[in-house]
Design a protein around this motif. Structure first.
Motif, mmCIF file in Angstrom:
data_model
loop_
_atom_site.group_PDB
_atom_site.id
_atom_site.type_symbol
_atom_site.label_atom_id
_atom_site.label_comp_id
_atom_site.label_asym_id
_atom_site.label_seq_id
_atom_site.Cartn_x
_atom_site.Cartn_y
_atom_site.Cartn_z
ATOM 1 N N TRP A 1 0.969 -1.147 0.007
ATOM 2 C CA TRP A 1 0.103 -0.021 -0.044
ATOM 3 C C TRP A 1 0.765 1.293 0.061
ATOM 4 O O TRP A 1 0.681 2.226 -0.649
ATOM 5 C CB TRP A 1 -0.959 -0.042 1.240
ATOM 6 C CG TRP A 1 -2.052 -0.925 1.226
ATOM 7 C CD1 TRP A 1 -2.086 -2.086 1.607
ATOM 8 C CD2 TRP A 1 -3.218 -0.705 0.619
ATOM 9 N NE1 TRP A 1 -3.435 -2.676 1.198
ATOM 10 C CE2 TRP A 1 -4.044 -1.765 0.744
ATOM 11 C CE3 TRP A 1 -3.949 0.467 0.000
ATOM 12 C CZ2 TRP A 1 -5.477 -1.848 0.279
ATOM 13 C CZ3 TRP A 1 -5.227 0.535 -0.559
ATOM 14 C CH2 TRP A 1 -5.982 -0.714 -0.443
ATOM 15 N N TRP B 1 -15.313 8.316 -4.065
ATOM 16 C CA TRP B 1 -15.422 7.355 -3.013
ATOM 17 C C TRP B 1 -16.772 7.783 -1.971
ATOM 18 O O TRP B 1 -17.058 6.998 -1.416
ATOM 19 C CB TRP B 1 -14.187 7.830 -2.089
ATOM 20 C CG TRP B 1 -13.981 7.032 -0.944
ATOM 21 C CD1 TRP B 1 -14.296 7.482 0.254
ATOM 22 C CD2 TRP B 1 -13.658 5.660 -0.520
ATOM 23 N NE1 TRP B 1 -14.089 6.804 1.225
ATOM 24 C CE2 TRP B 1 -13.854 5.509 0.897
ATOM 25 C CE3 TRP B 1 -13.356 4.599 -1.525
ATOM 26 C CZ2 TRP B 1 -13.528 4.222 1.421
ATOM 27 C CZ3 TRP B 1 -13.004 3.342 -0.881
ATOM 28 C CH2 TRP B 1 -13.101 3.303 0.479
ATOM 29 N N ARG C 1 -16.218 1.269 6.573
ATOM 30 C CA ARG C 1 -16.017 1.008 5.196
ATOM 31 C C ARG C 1 -14.418 0.425 4.999
ATOM 32 O O ARG C 1 -14.431 -0.551 4.242
ATOM 33 C CB ARG C 1 -16.108 2.020 3.971
ATOM 34 C CG ARG C 1 -17.479 2.580 4.021
ATOM 35 C CD ARG C 1 -17.526 3.914 3.470
ATOM 36 N NE ARG C 1 -17.092 3.684 1.753
ATOM 37 C CZ ARG C 1 -16.924 4.573 0.817
ATOM 38 N NH1 ARG C 1 -17.527 5.689 1.292
ATOM 39 N NH2 ARG C 1 -16.765 3.909 -0.270
ATOM 40 N N THR C 2 -13.480 0.643 5.831
ATOM 41 C CA THR C 2 -12.407 0.337 5.634
ATOM 42 C C THR C 2 -11.557 -0.591 7.008
ATOM 43 O O THR C 2 -10.645 -0.900 7.146
ATOM 44 C CB THR C 2 -11.214 1.467 5.684
ATOM 45 O OG1 THR C 2 -11.307 2.148 6.706
ATOM 46 C CG2 THR C 2 -11.685 2.399 4.270
ATOM 47 N N GLU C 3 -12.632 -1.016 7.984
ATOM 48 C CA GLU C 3 -12.112 -1.588 8.968
ATOM 49 C C GLU C 3 -11.470 -3.059 8.867
ATOM 50 O O GLU C 3 -10.547 -3.586 9.572
ATOM 51 C CB GLU C 3 -13.315 -1.683 9.994
ATOM 52 C CG GLU C 3 -14.380 -2.773 9.483
ATOM 53 C CD GLU C 3 -15.605 -2.800 10.495
ATOM 54 O OE1 GLU C 3 -15.541 -2.084 11.789
ATOM 55 O OE2 GLU C 3 -16.696 -3.187 10.215
ATOM 56 N N TYR D 1 -9.358 -3.812 6.538
ATOM 57 C CA TYR D 1 -8.051 -3.869 6.120
ATOM 58 C C TYR D 1 -7.201 -2.550 6.229
ATOM 59 O O TYR D 1 -6.118 -2.354 5.925
ATOM 60 C CB TYR D 1 -7.907 -3.618 4.647
ATOM 61 C CG TYR D 1 -8.848 -2.600 3.746
ATOM 62 C CD1 TYR D 1 -8.312 -1.582 3.496
ATOM 63 C CD2 TYR D 1 -10.287 -2.969 3.247
ATOM 64 C CE1 TYR D 1 -9.138 -0.539 2.729
ATOM 65 C CE2 TYR D 1 -11.099 -1.989 2.665
ATOM 66 C CZ TYR D 1 -10.285 -1.029 2.556
ATOM 67 O OH TYR D 1 -11.266 0.277 1.894
ATOM 68 N N LEU D 2 -7.810 -1.508 7.091
ATOM 69 C CA LEU D 2 -6.873 -0.202 7.360
ATOM 70 C C LEU D 2 -7.344 0.219 8.727
ATOM 71 O O LEU D 2 -8.627 0.656 9.216
ATOM 72 C CB LEU D 2 -7.512 0.830 6.307
ATOM 73 C CG LEU D 2 -6.759 1.967 6.372
ATOM 74 C CD1 LEU D 2 -5.338 1.713 6.044
ATOM 75 C CD2 LEU D 2 -7.368 3.068 5.453
ATOM 76 N N GLY E 1 -6.607 5.603 9.062
ATOM 77 C CA GLY E 1 -7.788 5.945 8.115
ATOM 78 C C GLY E 1 -8.368 7.274 8.252
ATOM 79 O O GLY E 1 -8.669 8.165 7.335
ATOM 80 N N TYR F 1 -8.794 10.176 5.558
ATOM 81 C CA TYR F 1 -9.928 10.923 5.059
ATOM 82 C C TYR F 1 -9.925 12.273 5.248
ATOM 83 O O TYR F 1 -10.393 13.041 4.220
ATOM 84 C CB TYR F 1 -10.910 10.368 5.922
ATOM 85 C CG TYR F 1 -12.459 10.887 5.715
ATOM 86 C CD1 TYR F 1 -13.051 10.016 4.452
ATOM 87 C CD2 TYR F 1 -12.900 11.884 6.210
ATOM 88 C CE1 TYR F 1 -14.532 10.669 4.197
ATOM 89 C CE2 TYR F 1 -14.099 12.471 5.817
ATOM 90 C CZ TYR F 1 -15.015 11.657 5.089
ATOM 91 O OH TYR F 1 -16.205 12.096 4.479
ATOM 92 N N TYR G 1 -21.315 -2.987 5.472
ATOM 93 C CA TYR G 1 -19.969 -3.500 4.771
ATOM 94 C C TYR G 1 -19.359 -4.767 4.926
ATOM 95 O O TYR G 1 -18.278 -4.837 4.630
ATOM 96 C CB TYR G 1 -18.807 -2.202 5.057
ATOM 97 C CG TYR G 1 -19.363 -1.062 4.802
ATOM 98 C CD1 TYR G 1 -19.412 -0.456 3.306
ATOM 99 C CD2 TYR G 1 -19.808 -0.128 5.714
ATOM 100 C CE1 TYR G 1 -19.995 0.689 3.040
ATOM 101 C CE2 TYR G 1 -20.115 1.187 5.396
ATOM 102 C CZ TYR G 1 -20.274 1.655 3.993
ATOM 103 O OH TYR G 1 -20.740 2.802 3.700
#
Length: 874
Positions: free
Chosen positions: A163, A266, A343-345, A347-348, A354, A358, A422
């Protein structure tokens, strides 16, 4: 409340930094919406163009007995001639004698002589003027973008290996597209700016990522904030280009737009996700009917987005439920603060990475939107509109299906679907995003990828703004023309090219570009600019026609209504002028300009009938004007007060003269506004304290256009405290210039002398020197006062003061035997025998023989005493 204010569980330093970042984002969103609300007024200002006009007014009147009227007039005329001859020989103008004869014939049968003057009126119209991009905007924009980069770099340095590499590759591409070589650091066109930035920021980022994973996010933020701050402050010292902030902003705008569009995409599902929260939350939900309610809300919302899509693609002009895409972005950005973590929990980590990603993206995107909205870069505005609408329509539709297909059993159970939105059961998020992304591409293809051309056109518009600000008009024109070729109907390029054409004096080209600016995104400013260009080309009726079209498009625009009223004052349908001035007065935020024009309208309407004055044919009366209460409406603008005082003098009404700062320039050069105000104010109030100001304005050498008028105004002011000074000003003016330019000064001089010659002075008891000086200032030609003055100052051993008062009076009353006698005797008193002899010869020519012989005895007796004194002295 814990989930709503989730940052309360963070440590103090993290909470402070995060809330500060959110505060910046909030400020940015408010600024964005404010710029969006103002629209074109951010960069195009309404300036007022004033035109000077005049009306005749009666300043005073003199009552005379009918029987002795003609002799008094003849006497006053001889006084004027004698006063002029005492200064220098006057050659009468070709029409002078006939003018005098006409005036005599007019007053032979009347007993009242008026003092006529003139007051000045101002008629005003609005002119749109494009201003340069202000430096504070460029620095503010860069501040937000750099703050966003600090947050992004800090978060990116903590990402996992792959990443991180992908993010840094994007960062390098971002810097490459920013064209930092334009800074010409150290006098070179090499890419030193790019190299230094990559070396410093990239090197530190890699060090923190590879070797110092233990460094907390707070420290990373401080490190990158310090580095970015040092670069931003130091690099401008090594470049010689002007407007560093605006230059960097303009050349780096395109990669920022790309980054912003990605973030807008997004956010495309946030409002749909908000509907899920509303219908499934236990406190606001609808139980087992939540699926139906969700589909209803989502369907209604998507239908409105479809209408919005049709609106921005010009497939319909219907404004049904029209919500600006920028408002939708602001709502989505706010909702995303709480949705991003879910939404990202998978993988991030939100708290460590995060949250900062944002807000960083949000700051950059919001700054870009605010910048293009302020500069009214229509091409880029439409790019953002497309990004919001296309993504919400395509991705939002797919996301709605993704939710319904994945969670319909849970909806039926009435459970809190928003908690697992999600965590799909059938269709993956990646699949929904892939299909939604394909939908966006399909929408772009339907419009032949015109959005890409608009992005390029917007970039060239920004470069045009840059070079217009640096006064490189030819280069700016070329950039605007390229933008117009890419986006043929964009308002920004057309209006900017029209403004440049006006700057260079090309009015015909300006009209053509204003016309082009009206094709797709018409504005009141463009209509006003086109009308002004047509008027400058003497296309009067075309100018009226285009203003009427503008009012049809913008029915409540006061500036256009005012300008149309202004044009109608030149036509035979002057009542339409009144209608549009009154309409503008009700519509416009600042009603002072249309009120100024209404006062000018009444000023012309109440003057004598004139074929060139269509308003005078309306039959309006003073009573009609009093019903408007315009005379009682005071203002702080020069033009409004100038007109109000002019109309007050015209109709003979008393009103409070509002004292306004005239706003004189350093060289005291007058505009028509401050000239009209000062002249009308001084004439109306007869304020003697203004005499020094008028004297200064006369002698500056920068007010040649108002030279005679300023002298007359100075005389009016002086007349209240020193009539001899006032008479001298007018006399010198009529001698220096015998043309019709000074006819009013000549008439005023004759009237004042006539008034002094025909009225009796009411002089109180005089005891001290100040009493005599003040009395002489008000009654300098009064024989009785002059006799008292001579006796007083001779007793005070100040005979020269008495002599000067007689000499002053004699310049304007050479036909007075009594004054001549006083002068001769005072000359003898001062032993000025030669002057006395000259005075005796003048007395012989203006008095009867018996009177002369009687005075000659007195003269000879005084002369004998003088000769005796001289013999005794020898």
């Amino acid at each position: 409340m814990t989930s709503l204010f989730f940052w309360q569980q963070w440590n103090r330093s993290q909470r402070f930094l995060y809330l500060t970042s959110l505060g910046l984002l909030k400020l940015g969103l408010i600024t964005l919406l404010f710029f969006h609300f103002r629209g074109l007024e951010n960069t195009v200002q309404w300036q007022v163009l004033s035109e000077l006009d005049e009306v005749p007014v009666q300043l005073d009147s003199l009552q005379l007995a009918t029987g002795g009227l003609q002799s008094t007039v003849d006497s006053s005329q001889s006084i004027v001639n004698s006063s002029q001859s005492s200064i220098g020989r006057v050659q009468p103008d070709s029409n002078g004698q006939s003018t005098i004869d006409n005036r005599k014939s007019k007053i032979e049968n009347q007993s009242t002589i008026p003092l006529l003057g003139k007051a000045y009126l101002l008629k005003e119209q609005f002119v749109p003027v494009q201003i340069d991009v202000p430096s504070w905007l460029a620095w503010g924009y860069l501040g937000f973008v750099l703050a966003g980069l600090v947050l992004l770099l800090s978060a990116v340095s903590a990402l996992p290996r792959w990443w991180y590499l992908g993010a840094m590759g994007a960062f390098i591409g971002f810097l490459a597209g920013s064209h930092l070589e334009i800074l010409e650091l150290f006098g070179s066109d090499k890419a030193f700016g790019f190299g230094i930035t990559i070396l410093v920021l990239g090197g530190v980022s890699y060090y923190l990522h590879a070797f110092r994973e233990d460094v907390s996010m707070e420290k990373r933020l401080f490190i990158f904030a310090g580095l970015v701050g040092i670069l931003a402050i130091s690099l401008p010292f090594f470049t010689k280009i002007p407007l560093v902030a605006l230059t960097v902003t303009s050349y780096s705008l395109l990669p920022v737009i790309v980054l912003a569009v990605v973030f807008v995409g997004w956010l495309s599902v946030e409002i749909i996700a908000g509907f899920v929260y509303v219908v499934t939350n236990p406190r606001t939900g609808f139980g087992k009917n939540s699926l139906v309610n969700f589909l209803f809300l989502a369907g209604l919302y998507l239908f409105s987005i479809l209408l919005l899509y049709m609106k921005i693609t010009r497939q319909t002009e219907n404004n049904f439920w029209f919500v600006s895409p920028f408002v939708l972005y602001a709502v989505s950005a706010v909702l995303g603060v709480w949705c991003f973590a879910k939404r990202t929990e998978s993988y991030l980590p939100f708290r460590e990475i995060g949250a900062w990603l944002y807000v960083g993206f949000g700051l950059i995107t919001t700054a870009a939107m605010a910048f293009v909205l302020f500069t009214q870069n229509n091409s880029l505005i439409e790019v953002f509109e497309d990004a919001v609408v296309y993504s919400q329509l395509a991705i939002g539709t797919i996301f709605t299906g993704y939710i319904a297909l994945n969670f319909w059993p849970i909806f039926k159970q009435g459970k809190a679907v928003y908690k697992i939105i999600y965590k799909p059961m059938r269709i993956l998020q990646s699949q929904a995003w892939l299909i939604g992304g394909m939908g966006v591409v399909a929408l772009l293809a339907l419009n032949r990828f015109f959005t890409i051309d608009q992005a390029r056109a917007g970039h060239y518009n920004a470069l045009g703004d840059l070079h217009a600000a640096t006064k490189e008009y030819i280069v700016a024109e070329q950039y605007y023309q390229i933008a117009l070729d890419l986006d043929y109907q964009n308002h920004k390029s057309g209006f900017a090219l029209a403004s440049l054409a006006l700057t260079q004096g090309d009015r015909m080209a300006a009209g053509a570009y204003f016309q082009q600016a009206l094709h797709k995104d018409p504005s009141p400013q463009a209509y006003a600019g086109l009308s002004q260009a047509l008027l400058n080309e003497n296309l009067f009726f075309d100018a009226i026609f285009n203003l009427r079209k503008g009012i049809q498009a913008f029915p409540n625009n006061g500036e256009l209504q005012n300008n149309l009223g202004y044009l109608y004052t030149w036509t035979t349908i002057a009542d339409s002028a009144y209608y549009y001035f009154e309409a503008a007065r009700q519509s416009i935020q600042n009603p002072e300009v249309p009120e100024t024009n209404l006062l000018a309208f009444w000023g012309k309407a109440l003057t004598f009938s004139d074929a060139k004055n269509p308003t005078s044919s309306l039959g309006l009366t003073k009573a009609d004007f009093k019903e408007t209460y315009l005379l009682k409406t005071q203002s702080t603008t020069l033009s409004h007060e100038a007109n109000r005082l002019a109309v007050a003098q015209l109709i003979g009404e008393k009103t409070d003269a509002n004292q306004v700062n005239p706003g004189l320039s350093k060289d005291s050069a007058l505009s028509v506004n401050n000239f009209a105000y000062l002249y009308n104010y001084g004439q109306y109030t007869r304020d003697s304290s203004m005499a020094p100001l008028f004297h200064k304005l006369v002698n500056t050498g920068t007010n040649g256009n108002f030279y005679h008028e300023l002298q007359l105004a100075e005389a009016y002011s002086e007349y209240g405290r020193d009539k001899i000074a006032a008479l001298d000003i007018l006399a010198s003016q009529t001698v220096a210039d015998t043309s019709q330019k000074v006819a009013l000064a000549r008439q005023t001089l004759q009237y004042w002398l006539l008034k002094e010659n025909s009225t009796k002075s009411a002089i109180g008891p005089l005891k001290i020197e100040t009493d005599f000086v003040n009395a002489l200032g008000q009654h300098p030609l009064d024989i009785s006062l002059l006799q008292q003055t001579v006796n007083f100052f001779n007793r005070q051993k100040k005979p020269k003061v008495a002599y000067q008062s007689l000499l002053n009076a004699l310049r304007f009353r050479r036909d007075s035997p009594e004054l001549q006698k006083l002068y001769i005797l005072q000359c003898l008193h001062l032993r000025l025998t030669e002057f006395a002899e000259d005075g005796l010869r003048d007395l012989f020519s203006i008095t009867a023989d018996a009177d002369y012989q009687a005075f000659l005895k007195t003269y000879q007796a005084q002369r004998a005493l003088i000769e005796k004194e001289r013999k005794n002295f020898r």
